[in-house]
Design an enzyme around this catalytic site. Structure first.
Site, PDB file in Angstrom:
ATOM      1  N   ASP A   1      38.319  26.775  41.313  1.00  0.00           N
ATOM      2  CA  ASP A   1      39.352  27.038  40.311  1.00  0.00           C
ATOM      3  C   ASP A   1      38.872  26.477  38.969  1.00  0.00           C
ATOM      4  O   ASP A   1      38.609  25.282  38.851  1.00  0.00           O
ATOM      5  CB  ASP A   1      40.636  26.327  40.769  1.00  0.00           C
ATOM      6  N   ILE A   2      38.784  27.323  37.978  1.00  0.00           N
ATOM      7  CA  ILE A   2      38.203  26.905  36.693  1.00  0.00           C
ATOM      8  C   ILE A   2      39.057  25.830  36.004  1.00  0.00           C
ATOM      9  O   ILE A   2      38.541  25.057  35.200  1.00  0.00           O
ATOM     10  CB  ILE A   2      37.966  28.135  35.783  1.00  0.00           C
TER      11      ILE A   2
ATOM     12  N   ASP B   1      43.663  33.760  33.333  1.00  0.00           N
ATOM     13  CA  ASP B   1      44.370  33.454  32.079  1.00  0.00           C
ATOM     14  C   ASP B   1      45.727  32.800  32.385  1.00  0.00           C
ATOM     15  O   ASP B   1      46.117  31.814  31.738  1.00  0.00           O
ATOM     16  CB  ASP B   1      44.575  34.769  31.308  1.00  0.00           C
TER      17      ASP B   1
HETATM   18  N1  AR6 Z   1      39.593  30.129  38.408  1.00  0.00           N
HETATM   19  C1  AR6 Z   1      38.480  30.897  38.321  1.00  0.00           C
HETATM   20  N2  AR6 Z   1      38.502  32.244  38.410  1.00  0.00           N
HETATM   21  C2  AR6 Z   1      39.696  32.841  38.618  1.00  0.00           C
HETATM   22  C3  AR6 Z   1      40.903  32.114  38.721  1.00  0.00           C
HETATM   23  C4  AR6 Z   1      40.832  30.697  38.605  1.00  0.00           C
HETATM   24  N3  AR6 Z   1      41.909  29.933  38.689  1.00  0.00           N
HETATM   25  N4  AR6 Z   1      41.921  33.004  38.929  1.00  0.00           N
HETATM   26  C5  AR6 Z   1      41.364  34.233  38.972  1.00  0.00           C
HETATM   27  N5  AR6 Z   1      40.030  34.131  38.783  1.00  0.00           N
HETATM   28  P1  AR6 Z   1      41.279  38.280  35.753  1.00  0.00           P
HETATM   29  P2  AR6 Z   1      40.355  40.192  33.694  1.00  0.00           P
HETATM   30  C6  AR6 Z   1      39.008  35.196  38.735  1.00  0.00           C
HETATM   31  O1  AR6 Z   1      42.161  39.315  36.360  1.00  0.00           O
HETATM   32  O2  AR6 Z   1      39.896  41.117  34.748  1.00  0.00           O
HETATM   33  C7  AR6 Z   1      45.218  38.670  32.482  1.00  0.00           C
HETATM   34  O3  AR6 Z   1      46.534  39.107  32.637  1.00  0.00           O
HETATM   35  C8  AR6 Z   1      39.341  36.526  39.361  1.00  0.00           C
HETATM   36  O4  AR6 Z   1      39.200  36.457  40.774  1.00  0.00           O
HETATM   37  O5  AR6 Z   1      41.825  36.917  35.583  1.00  0.00           O
HETATM   38  O6  AR6 Z   1      39.469  39.909  32.526  1.00  0.00           O
HETATM   39  C9  AR6 Z   1      44.807  38.572  31.016  1.00  0.00           C
HETATM   40  O7  AR6 Z   1      45.854  38.071  30.195  1.00  0.00           O
HETATM   41  C10 AR6 Z   1      38.288  37.410  38.722  1.00  0.00           C
HETATM   42  O8  AR6 Z   1      37.039  37.261  39.410  1.00  0.00           O
HETATM   43  O9  AR6 Z   1      40.761  38.741  34.270  1.00  0.00           O
HETATM   44  C11 AR6 Z   1      44.458  39.989  30.709  1.00  0.00           C
HETATM   45  O10 AR6 Z   1      45.600  40.762  30.467  1.00  0.00           O
HETATM   46  C12 AR6 Z   1      38.124  36.808  37.323  1.00  0.00           C
HETATM   47  O11 AR6 Z   1      38.764  35.519  37.371  1.00  0.00           O
HETATM   48  C13 AR6 Z   1      43.794  40.466  31.992  1.00  0.00           C
HETATM   49  O12 AR6 Z   1      44.347  39.649  33.018  1.00  0.00           O
HETATM   50  C14 AR6 Z   1      38.738  37.621  36.205  1.00  0.00           C
HETATM   51  O13 AR6 Z   1      39.963  38.226  36.642  1.00  0.00           O
HETATM   52  C15 AR6 Z   1      42.304  40.246  31.976  1.00  0.00           C
HETATM   53  O14 AR6 Z   1      41.744  40.766  33.159  1.00  0.00           O
END
Ligand code: AR6
Length: 170
Positions: A10-11, A34
């Site tokens: 978890d980041i 996010d």
């Molecule tokens: N720690 C690390 N990585 C994570 C975590 C975490 N806690 N939670 C999820 N991931 P995404 P996007 C991973 O959907 O595709 C939001 O609503 C996840 O498994 O977070 O760029 C924003 O506000 C995946 O591998 O981002 C935008 O509207 C990665 O993070 C939209 O989502 C990115 O997934 C951006 O979508």
């Protein structure tokens, strides 16, 4: 030349100078990574984001990290929404990593943690995104300690594989 590490987790638990979030143009928070970052940082993160919004895809801006201290900054970057791969998605994703690293350098930071930008809600294929992340960061390793934080095994494997590939000169 810095170190580049791939980790699973978890980041929001990262102890680095800056955590990068995969934001949307409003910088107000959302789901995925996010959402987790905004929950951990507290409501002031969205207030600070609102002052800098809108943020175009491929750009990056920094705010304080508020409740995520000792992390100093959250770097908000907006990835491309996947539309099949022929709409400049690769270039926008490359730019997310480049702009985030340049911003961290400008802020004189020593460590930064990235999530797998655009590979969740925005739908960018995991392996192609990992290749772009690995190649871009390897060619621009201007921060001492760069951590790529995967949230699942597949992403961890893809990042590790692409980082380990020999550099192709020709
Ligand atoms: N720690 C690390 N990585 C994570 C975590 C975490 N806690 N939670 C999820 N991931 P995404 P996007 C991973 O959907 O595709 C939001 O609503 C996840 O498994 O977070 O760029 C924003 O506000 C995946 O591998 O981002 C935008 O509207 C990665 O993070 C939209 O989502 C990115 O997934 C951006 O979508």
């Amino acid at each position: 030349m810095g170190t580049i590490e791939v980790v699973l987790g978890d980041i929001t638990a990262e102890n680095v100078d800056a955590i990068v979030t995969a934001a949307n143009e409003s910088l107000l928070g959302g789901g995925g990574v996010d959402g987790a970052i905004h929950r951990a940082a507290g409501p002031r993160l969205a207030e600070a984001g609102a002052e800098l919004a809108p943020c175009e895809p491929g750009k990056a801006v920094a705010t304080p990290a508020f409740g995520l201290a000792p992390v100093k900054y959250v770097i908000h970057t907006v990835g491309p929404v996947w539309e099949g791969g022929e709409h400049g998605e690769d270039e926008v994703l490359t730019s997310c990593y480049v702009k985030s690293l340049l911003l961290a350098e400008e802020l004189e930071l020593e460590s930064i943690a990235f999530p797998a930008i655009a590979t969740g809600i925005y739908g960018f294929p995991t392996d192609r995104a990992a290749e772009i992340a690995a190649l871009t960061i390897r060619s621009l390793a201007i921060i001492d300690r760069i951590r790529l934080v995967a949230f699942d095994e597949e992403t961890h494997r893809a990042l590790s594989t692409h980082l380990a590939k020999p550099v192709e000169v020709w």
